[in-house]
Design a protein around this motif. Structure first.
Motif, mmCIF file in Angstrom:
data_model
loop_
_atom_site.group_PDB
_atom_site.id
_atom_site.type_symbol
_atom_site.label_atom_id
_atom_site.label_comp_id
_atom_site.label_asym_id
_atom_site.label_seq_id
_atom_site.Cartn_x
_atom_site.Cartn_y
_atom_site.Cartn_z
ATOM 1 N N ILE A 54 0.842 -1.202 0.000
ATOM 2 C CA ILE A 54 0.000 0.000 0.000
ATOM 3 C C ILE A 54 0.872 1.246 0.000
ATOM 4 C CG2 ILE A 54 -1.782 1.264 1.259
ATOM 5 C CD1 ILE A 54 -2.572 -1.537 2.479
ATOM 6 N N ALA A 55 1.932 1.229 0.812
ATOM 7 C CA ALA A 55 2.851 2.375 0.850
ATOM 8 C C ALA A 55 3.548 2.571 -0.488
ATOM 9 C CB ALA A 55 3.884 2.169 1.962
ATOM 10 N N GLU A 56 3.956 1.471 -1.101
ATOM 11 C CA GLU A 56 4.639 1.553 -2.405
ATOM 12 C C GLU A 56 3.734 2.184 -3.464
ATOM 13 O OE1 GLU A 56 5.219 -1.401 -6.025
ATOM 14 O OE2 GLU A 56 5.864 -2.292 -4.129
ATOM 15 N N LEU A 57 2.457 1.855 -3.439
ATOM 16 C CA LEU A 57 1.516 2.356 -4.434
ATOM 17 C C LEU A 57 1.050 3.786 -4.137
ATOM 18 C CD1 LEU A 57 -0.596 -0.907 -4.752
ATOM 19 C CD2 LEU A 57 0.822 0.082 -6.568
ATOM 20 N N SER A 58 1.382 4.275 -2.958
ATOM 21 C CA SER A 58 0.942 5.602 -2.544
ATOM 22 C C SER A 58 1.913 6.686 -3.000
ATOM 23 C CB SER A 58 0.803 5.660 -1.019
ATOM 24 O OG SER A 58 -0.179 4.757 -0.556
ATOM 25 N N SER A 59 1.424 7.910 -2.955
ATOM 26 C CA SER A 59 2.223 9.100 -3.225
ATOM 27 C C SER A 59 1.650 10.218 -2.361
ATOM 28 C CB SER A 59 2.144 9.475 -4.704
ATOM 29 O OG SER A 59 0.833 9.886 -5.043
ATOM 30 N N PRO A 60 2.355 11.337 -2.222
ATOM 31 C CA PRO A 60 1.767 12.440 -1.449
ATOM 32 C C PRO A 60 0.421 12.900 -2.007
ATOM 33 C CG PRO A 60 4.110 12.798 -1.753
ATOM 34 C CD PRO A 60 3.754 11.603 -2.591
ATOM 35 N N GLU A 61 0.234 12.767 -3.315
ATOM 36 C CA GLU A 61 -1.034 13.174 -3.940
ATOM 37 C C GLU A 61 -2.119 12.113 -3.749
ATOM 38 O OE1 GLU A 61 2.385 15.105 -5.278
ATOM 39 O OE2 GLU A 61 1.881 12.989 -5.691
ATOM 40 N N HIS A 62 -1.730 10.862 -3.690
ATOM 41 C CA HIS A 62 -2.668 9.745 -3.511
ATOM 42 C C HIS A 62 -2.140 8.853 -2.385
ATOM 43 C CE1 HIS A 62 -4.813 10.842 -7.174
ATOM 44 N NE2 HIS A 62 -3.646 10.936 -7.783
ATOM 45 N N ASN A 63 -2.349 9.291 -1.169
ATOM 46 C CA ASN A 63 -1.810 8.593 -0.011
ATOM 47 C C ASN A 63 -2.837 7.573 0.483
ATOM 48 O OD1 ASN A 63 -0.816 7.743 2.471
ATOM 49 N ND2 ASN A 63 0.110 9.724 2.927
ATOM 50 N N TYR A 64 -2.693 6.346 -0.004
ATOM 51 C CA TYR A 64 -3.666 5.311 0.327
ATOM 52 C C TYR A 64 -3.534 4.841 1.776
ATOM 53 C CZ TYR A 64 -3.938 5.272 -4.751
ATOM 54 O OH TYR A 64 -4.069 5.651 -6.069
ATOM 55 N N LEU A 65 -2.376 5.082 2.393
ATOM 56 C CA LEU A 65 -2.237 4.751 3.807
ATOM 57 C C LEU A 65 -3.119 5.652 4.658
ATOM 58 C CD1 LEU A 65 1.600 4.099 4.224
ATOM 59 C CD2 LEU A 65 -0.227 2.410 4.205
ATOM 60 N N SER A 66 -3.083 6.926 4.397
ATOM 61 C CA SER A 66 -3.866 7.856 5.217
ATOM 62 C C SER A 66 -5.311 7.981 4.751
ATOM 63 C CB SER A 66 -3.208 9.237 5.219
ATOM 64 O OG SER A 66 -3.193 9.786 3.915
ATOM 65 N N ASP A 67 -5.567 7.795 3.452
ATOM 66 C CA ASP A 67 -6.900 8.039 2.900
ATOM 67 C C ASP A 67 -7.690 6.769 2.599
ATOM 68 O OD1 ASP A 67 -6.126 10.696 2.948
ATOM 69 O OD2 ASP A 67 -5.443 10.674 0.870
ATOM 70 N N GLY A 68 -6.998 5.625 2.516
ATOM 71 C CA GLY A 68 -7.664 4.407 2.085
ATOM 72 C C GLY A 68 -7.757 4.332 0.569
ATOM 73 N N PHE A 69 -8.196 3.176 0.082
ATOM 74 C CA PHE A 69 -8.340 2.978 -1.364
ATOM 75 C C PHE A 69 -9.367 1.884 -1.599
ATOM 76 C CE2 PHE A 69 -7.289 0.296 -5.030
ATOM 77 C CZ PHE A 69 -7.407 1.225 -6.052
ATOM 78 N N TRP A 70 -10.235 2.106 -2.598
ATOM 79 C CA TRP A 70 -11.245 1.106 -2.947
ATOM 80 C C TRP A 70 -11.439 1.115 -4.460
ATOM 81 C CZ3 TRP A 70 -12.236 -1.844 1.093
ATOM 82 C CH2 TRP A 70 -11.993 -1.304 2.352
#
Length: 716
Positions: A92-108
């Protein structure tokens, strides 16, 4: 005299052999013979064949090893995989970026096309296993040295693995059990196209953070969703856009019915490592030398990571997974120290060893077993300081990228520099891919501080005469402060940036590499970590032989007792019941075997990194909008307790009821029983799991991803 004999027997048997239903990590192929009747009496409705079958689909076909270090389960006919949030954390961290932070925002993902592929993530399916003890042990005898014995065994293992791989279709692994007294082979099939489907935000998936880690009561939604893909014919393959979702042999149905205390619960998974046969001297070494060094080294690494992570959101995202891994083991090892001391585990083991030693020195046993305990004790006494040193060094290698990276990468660069032009052209793309992967998310100020602080601790605390030689020299030269050396090393080293390595690849210079300060330092650390000599090899060989004979002798002395093997990352089943902890911990629930969303909200602290919550979750709680996932009493269940016997590697394992239905996902143990890898505590040992109804509630009501719930098989 008769009373003394009875007491002697009880003392001998208790630590290793008294197995109750909740204790044990059992082979699936032995369930019918050893466990099935006991499991039925506790509430199991399945046959042994429905749990483990080679020729037909069974429960084991829904259980996978996830990412090489966790467990996961297949929960739909389209290859949907459930595991822990912390198991998927790195991806999840690898796929995240500051613009798309899936750790803090989640992803579905709304559909298959939106599912995200990490660079490297695989799942491993278990196909079958078999006993090859007679075949392997028939190749060795007592006249062989340990080195010769190991060589012969490894040769036979290689033959067995080749024979069963079917030309590379399967991965085959032969494992030793009972410290070399039995051997089994395991056949697996790996799937490398695994994609992220959904994850709650950290404020749910990691709620409670380090503060609640290993504690009860818990209120953590520790889950994430992935999907396995295959080629058009259903075969494992590398990632391609044309791949299709896996059609599994079996997927777990999911229960919405809930449970009561004392209901049957079993867990299937891949427990990493237990040491239930560990001698008392080994426990003393861990408590007094190894674990304190590990804890201290980890804390130094964490502190120096965190000060940079707190100041930069990008750095925090890039180092989130590494920090979490170090922090988890830091608390684990301190908990182990406390629990082993509190429960006087070494004393308990010592009583059993004394009893064994009396048996071993009877005339008929003395030649084979008489020196076993003295040899084991002598080995630990001789290696205590080495153990302390090694754990300071291990702590540095786990925290500091540059403790090991220049050595590993430098050896590749040296091979590249010595190669001819044709070989270089062949190697170049692979090296560049590896360099990009290593350097994409490195923050040098953090890395310098972690390395400097770790070196300072290592040089100050490890015994001086066994320090890595260059480190010892630098410590003397700079009076134990490595900051000046590290700062200059990062200025001049080719390993301080991807651009400098690219320059080296264009104009390779072996002499430049040989003088590189970070390469020299890293090589010094790694050489010391791997150092061995003839005396050390002989001591290790004598210890391994004595340990093997101790286990053999204890089993021989009690041939009617039922034993289970230590965990070693092979698929196991553990069974027990849903059960409370003693009622001295505060909980929001009516009973102490579960928690509810009420308790989650009670812990809420706005803007706190560990205890913040999304406003939507609070709104759902206040409206009591729990959908069909609420308990019959009207509350929203969150976590639950069972007395199953698990350890690291079981993270993500399914908790399954007597009907074979999924009721939870295991994610933690409890701090009161942190000695569990060494000795099982029947009163206090617990598994903490996320209730599957909370998982479904978050997916459906919180995330609005009901299409994923609809994909599952729900049992009302």
């Amino acid at each position: 005299m008769k009373t003394k004999k009875i007491l002697f027997a009880l003392l001998f048997l208790l630590p290793f052999n008294w197995v109750k239903a909740d204790e044990g990590m059992w082979f699936l192929m032995h369930i019918d013979r050893l466990n099935h009747r006991d499991m039925q009496q506790m509430g199991l409705q399945l046959t042994a064949e429905e749990i483990y079958s080679v020729n037909h689909s069974s429960l084991k076909d829904a259980i996978v090893q996830f990412g090489g270090g966790c467990t996961a389960e297949i929960v739909s006919k389209d290859g949907l995989v459930l595991t822990n949030h912390h198991c998927g954390y790195g991806a999840i961290a690898e796929l995240s970026s500051p613009e798309h932070n899936y750790l803090s925002d989640g992803f579905w993902a709304a559909n298959h096309q939106e599912e995200l592929k990490p660079k490297s993530l695989s799942v491993r399916f278990f196909v079958r296993m078999d006993d090859v003890s007679e075949r392997i042990l028939g190749k060795v005898d007592d006249n062989m040295s340990e080195i010769d014995r190991e060589k012969v065994i490894n040769q036979e293992i290689a033959f067995i693995e080749r024979e069963n791989s079917e030309g590379g279709k399967y991965v085959v692994s032969v494992k030793s059990f009972y410290n070399g007294n039995e051997y089994y082979y395991f056949v697996y099939q790996d799937y490398n196209d695994v994609r992220l489907v959904g994850t709650p935000p950290n404020s749910i998936g990691k709620f409670g953070g380090d503060t609640d880690n290993w504690e009860w009561p818990r209120h953590t939604g520790d889950f994430s969703l992935f999907r396995v893909y295959t080629d058009r014919d259903g075969n494992p393959t590398e990632y391609a856009q044309t791949n299709i979702p896996l059609k599994p042999k079996y997927h777990l149905p999911i229960s919405l019915k809930g449970f009561q205390e004392n209901d049957f619960a079993m867990i299937l998974g891949y427990p990493g490592r237990t040491n239930r046969w560990m001698p008392s001297a080994g426990i003393d070494q861990n408590v007094n030398y190894a674990y304190p060094a590990w804890v201290e080294a980890s804390k130094v690494g964490m502190d120096n990571m965190k000060k940079h992570m707190d100041n930069d959101p990008k750095v925090k995202l890039e180092y989130a997974s590494k920090y979490a891994q170090v922090a988890n083991y830091w608390k684990n090892r301190q908990g182990m120290i406390d629990a082993l001391q509190q429960h006087e585990t070494a004393k308990t083991k010592r009583i059993a060893e004394t009893a064994f030693n009396k048996w071993a020195n009877k005339r008929k046993n003395r030649a084979r077993y008489g020196e076993v305990i003295p040899t084991i004790n002598g080995y630990y006494e001789a290696t205590n300081e080495q153990s302390r040193h090694d754990n300071y060094l291990i702590g540095m290698l786990r925290s500091s990228t540059f403790a090991a990276l220049p050595y590993v990468l430098g050896n590749t660069l040296q091979f590249y520099a010595d190669a001819n032009d044709a070989k270089r052209q062949e190697l170049l793309p692979k090296i560049q891919t590896e360099v990009n992967a290593q350097y994409d998310q490195l923050y040098l100020p953090l890395e310098q501080d972690v390395l400097n602080a770790s070196l300072k601790l290592y040089a100050a605390k490890a015994q001086a005469d066994i320090l890595a030689p260059l480190v010892a020299s630098l410590a003397e030269q700079y009076d134990g402060d490595f900051s000046v050396y590290i700062k200059e090393a990062f200025k001049t080293s080719i390993f301080s940036s991807k651009e400098k390595i690219d320059s080296f690849l264009t104009n390779p210079d072996v002499e430049l590499l040989a003088k590189d300060p970070l390469y020299l330092l890293s090589s010094d650390l790694m050489d010391r970590y791997r150092h061995t000599d003839d005396d050390k090899k002989q001591a290790e060989a004598s210890f391994q032989q004595a340990f093997r004979l101790m286990v053999e002798g204890m089993r021989k002395a009690n041939p009617k007792k039922v034993y289970y093997p230590d965990a070693n990352s092979t698929l196991r089943l553990t069974y027990g019941k849903i059960i409370s902890l003693p009622p001295d911990s505060k909980n929001d629930a009516q009973e102490n075997y579960y928690t509810t969303l009420k308790g989650t909200i009670a812990k809420y602290r706005p803007n706190d990194e560990e205890f913040d919550l999304p406003q939507k979750l609070i709104d759902l709680y206040e409206a009591k909008d729990f959908g069909p996932y609420a308990d019959q009493a009207g509350h929203m269940p969150v976590n639950l307790l069972t007395d199953n016997d698990i350890t690291g590697g079981n993270s993500g394992s399914p908790v399954i009821n007597g009907n074979g239905e999924l009721i939870g996902i295991a994610f933690d143990g409890n701090i009161e029983a942190m000695a569990g890898d060494v000795i099982f505590d029947h009163e206090l040992q617990r598994t903490i799991s996320v209730d599957i109804r909370y998982v479904l509630f978050i997916i459906d009501k919180f995330a609005g991803a009901k299409h994923l719930v609809d994909e599952m098989t729900l049992v009302q």
